[in-house]
Write a protein that holds these residues in place. Structure first.
Motif, mmCIF file in Angstrom:
data_model
loop_
_atom_site.group_PDB
_atom_site.id
_atom_site.type_symbol
_atom_site.label_atom_id
_atom_site.label_comp_id
_atom_site.label_asym_id
_atom_site.label_seq_id
_atom_site.Cartn_x
_atom_site.Cartn_y
_atom_site.Cartn_z
ATOM 1 N N PRO A 144 0.834 -1.205 0.000
ATOM 2 C CA PRO A 144 0.000 0.000 0.000
ATOM 3 C C PRO A 144 0.866 1.251 0.000
ATOM 4 N N PRO A 145 0.308 2.419 -0.367
ATOM 5 C CA PRO A 145 -1.090 2.608 -0.777
ATOM 6 C C PRO A 145 -1.312 2.477 -2.274
ATOM 7 N N GLY A 146 -0.281 2.508 -3.089
ATOM 8 C CA GLY A 146 -0.435 2.415 -4.536
ATOM 9 C C GLY A 146 0.456 3.404 -5.251
ATOM 10 N N SER A 147 0.316 3.462 -6.577
ATOM 11 C CA SER A 147 1.169 4.309 -7.412
ATOM 12 C C SER A 147 0.598 5.718 -7.536
ATOM 13 N N HIS A 148 1.231 6.511 -8.373
ATOM 14 C CA HIS A 148 0.734 7.841 -8.704
ATOM 15 C C HIS A 148 -0.047 7.799 -10.009
ATOM 16 N N GLY A 149 -0.550 6.639 -10.352
ATOM 17 C CA GLY A 149 -1.367 6.490 -11.558
ATOM 18 C C GLY A 149 -0.880 5.417 -12.491
ATOM 19 N N CYS A 150 0.416 5.158 -12.511
ATOM 20 C CA CYS A 150 0.956 4.142 -13.406
ATOM 21 C C CYS A 150 0.545 2.740 -12.978
ATOM 22 N N VAL A 151 0.694 1.815 -13.907
ATOM 23 C CA VAL A 151 0.428 0.407 -13.638
ATOM 24 C C VAL A 151 1.773 -0.253 -13.344
ATOM 25 N N ASN A 152 2.079 -0.378 -12.048
ATOM 26 C CA ASN A 152 3.319 -1.019 -11.628
ATOM 27 C C ASN A 152 3.241 -2.519 -11.868
ATOM 28 N N MET A 153 4.373 -3.103 -12.269
ATOM 29 C CA MET A 153 4.428 -4.535 -12.545
ATOM 30 C C MET A 153 5.731 -5.116 -12.014
ATOM 31 N N ARG A 154 5.715 -6.426 -11.774
ATOM 32 C CA ARG A 154 6.964 -7.113 -11.467
ATOM 33 C C ARG A 154 7.847 -7.068 -12.706
ATOM 34 N N THR A 155 9.153 -7.093 -12.501
ATOM 35 C CA THR A 155 10.079 -6.927 -13.620
ATOM 36 C C THR A 155 9.864 -7.965 -14.716
ATOM 37 N N ALA A 156 9.706 -9.233 -14.341
ATOM 38 C CA ALA A 156 9.530 -10.281 -15.357
ATOM 39 C C ALA A 156 8.271 -10.052 -16.183
ATOM 40 N N ASP A 157 7.201 -9.579 -15.532
ATOM 41 C CA ASP A 157 5.947 -9.332 -16.251
ATOM 42 C C ASP A 157 6.062 -8.113 -17.164
ATOM 43 N N ALA A 158 6.699 -7.040 -16.658
ATOM 44 C CA ALA A 158 6.878 -5.840 -17.479
ATOM 45 C C ALA A 158 7.736 -6.154 -18.703
ATOM 46 N N LYS A 159 8.742 -6.994 -18.515
ATOM 47 C CA LYS A 159 9.608 -7.389 -19.624
ATOM 48 C C LYS A 159 8.823 -8.199 -20.660
ATOM 49 N N LYS A 160 7.945 -9.072 -20.172
ATOM 50 C CA LYS A 160 7.122 -9.869 -21.085
ATOM 51 C C LYS A 160 6.166 -8.965 -21.862
ATOM 52 N N TYR A 161 5.576 -7.975 -21.193
ATOM 53 C CA TYR A 161 4.695 -7.025 -21.873
ATOM 54 C C TYR A 161 5.458 -6.261 -22.944
ATOM 55 N N TRP A 162 6.717 -5.931 -22.642
ATOM 56 C CA TRP A 162 7.544 -5.209 -23.605
ATOM 57 C C TRP A 162 7.701 -6.024 -24.890
ATOM 58 N N GLY A 163 7.846 -7.316 -24.741
ATOM 59 C CA GLY A 163 8.030 -8.175 -25.907
ATOM 60 C C GLY A 163 6.752 -8.470 -26.672
ATOM 61 N N LEU A 164 5.612 -8.404 -25.988
ATOM 62 C CA LEU A 164 4.344 -8.773 -26.619
ATOM 63 C C LEU A 164 3.577 -7.588 -27.200
ATOM 64 N N LEU A 165 3.802 -6.393 -26.661
ATOM 65 C CA LEU A 165 3.060 -5.214 -27.114
ATOM 66 C C LEU A 165 3.934 -4.316 -27.989
ATOM 67 N N LYS A 166 3.281 -3.443 -28.726
ATOM 68 C CA LYS A 166 3.997 -2.498 -29.578
ATOM 69 C C LYS A 166 3.238 -1.176 -29.595
ATOM 70 N N LYS A 167 3.875 -0.152 -30.105
ATOM 71 C CA LYS A 167 3.241 1.156 -30.233
ATOM 72 C C LYS A 167 1.978 1.022 -31.077
ATOM 73 N N GLY A 168 0.880 1.601 -30.583
ATOM 74 C CA GLY A 168 -0.390 1.526 -31.291
ATOM 75 C C GLY A 168 -1.331 0.470 -30.767
ATOM 76 N N ASP A 169 -0.831 -0.464 -29.928
ATOM 77 C CA ASP A 169 -1.700 -1.497 -29.365
ATOM 78 C C ASP A 169 -2.671 -0.888 -28.357
ATOM 79 N N ASP A 170 -3.852 -1.482 -28.273
ATOM 80 C CA ASP A 170 -4.883 -0.991 -27.368
ATOM 81 C C ASP A 170 -4.655 -1.441 -25.936
ATOM 82 N N VAL A 171 -5.114 -0.601 -25.020
ATOM 83 C CA VAL A 171 -5.100 -0.890 -23.574
ATOM 84 C C VAL A 171 -6.490 -0.530 -23.049
ATOM 85 N N PHE A 172 -7.119 -1.442 -22.332
ATOM 86 C CA PHE A 172 -8.442 -1.155 -21.772
ATOM 87 C C PHE A 172 -8.372 -1.262 -20.254
#
Length: 241
Positions: free
Chosen positions: A205-233
């Motif tokens: 707690p209590p949380g971020s300043h708005g960003c979506v914090n992730m564990r390093t391994a997950d953020a790295k995986k997102y980096w490899g799977l997503l690209k500029k222009g991809d949607d986020v909901f």
């Protein structure tokens, strides 16, 4: 001309929108200031029975009698220390129970996080962010590509904004000159709000300043799977906000 504009955008993000980023959550807590003890040692084990005693006991697999014991306190303190909940005094209060509820919701999501159909399935590849369960995953149509994995979104007063967004800037070694912290694997999708890695527990707690914090391994995986222009909901509401 296009290159000059891009440089200006990047410069603005590093200075004005260092916004980030859950960055206050990276500031050392008061109990860890110079000369102070670590959270687990900062408070003696409480003998008091907390308002969520029975629920906490049940979550931890203890005898759920609703009365604090020495064994209960030790188990609760261990949980609090693991999840960076301070003070780690073994008291079954609302912050501790909220973290446990979050873990229960995440476990229940299993391998079908979009069972309720709240994240669009007609957008192709999309990163879904459920603030209520503090989960994110990537899907392609109805097919789950990665996740679900835990996140740490905006705290009260800095809530992560909901709605359909789009990744517009990626910066693998991003650095916030405003907060003087690294934001590895940053993928910005809403002003200064981005997916990025942090080195703290997602349940802290209590949380971020708005960003979506992730564990390093997950953020790295997102980096490899997503690209500029991809949607986020982004949908739902983080408990406590």
């Amino acid at each position: 001309m296009g290159e000059t504009k891009t440089k200006r955008v990047r410069a603005a993000l590093r200075t004005r929108t260092g916004i980030a980023v859950g960055i206050t959550a990276l500031v050392v807590p008061a109990v860890l200031t110079v000369g102070a003890a670590a959270p687990a040692r900062a408070a003696s084990c409480t003998a008091g029975t907390g308002p969520y005693q029975k629920q906490v006991e049940k979550f931890l697999g203890l005898r759920a009698d609703g009365r604090q014991s020495a064994a209960d306190c030790r188990a609760i303190r261990n949980f609090q220390s693991t999840h960076s909940i301070t003070p780690a005094a073994g008291y079954a209060g609302p912050v501790t129970w909220r973290a446990m509820e979050q873990l229960n919701r995440q476990k229940a999501a299993g391998r079908n996080p979009n069972a309720a159909g709240k994240c669009p399935v007609n957008k192709g590849r999309i990163a879904c962010v459920d603030l209520t369960r503090q989960l994110t995953w990537i899907q392609d149509g109805k097919k789950l590509k990665y996740g679900p994995v835990p996140i740490r979104s905006g705290r009260d007063g800095y809530e992560t904004r909901t709605g359909l967004k789009r990744i517009y800037l990626r910066s693998i070694n991003h650095y916030s000159t405003l907060y003087h912290v690294r934001m590895p694997y940053s993928q910005f999708f809403d002003g200064g709000i981005a997916f990025h890695a942090v080195g703290i527990p997602m349940s802290r707690p209590p949380g971020s300043h708005g960003c979506v914090n992730m564990r390093t391994a997950d953020a790295k995986k997102y980096w490899g799977l997503l690209k500029k222009g991809d949607d986020v909901f982004v949908y739902g509401r983080k408990p406590g906000t």
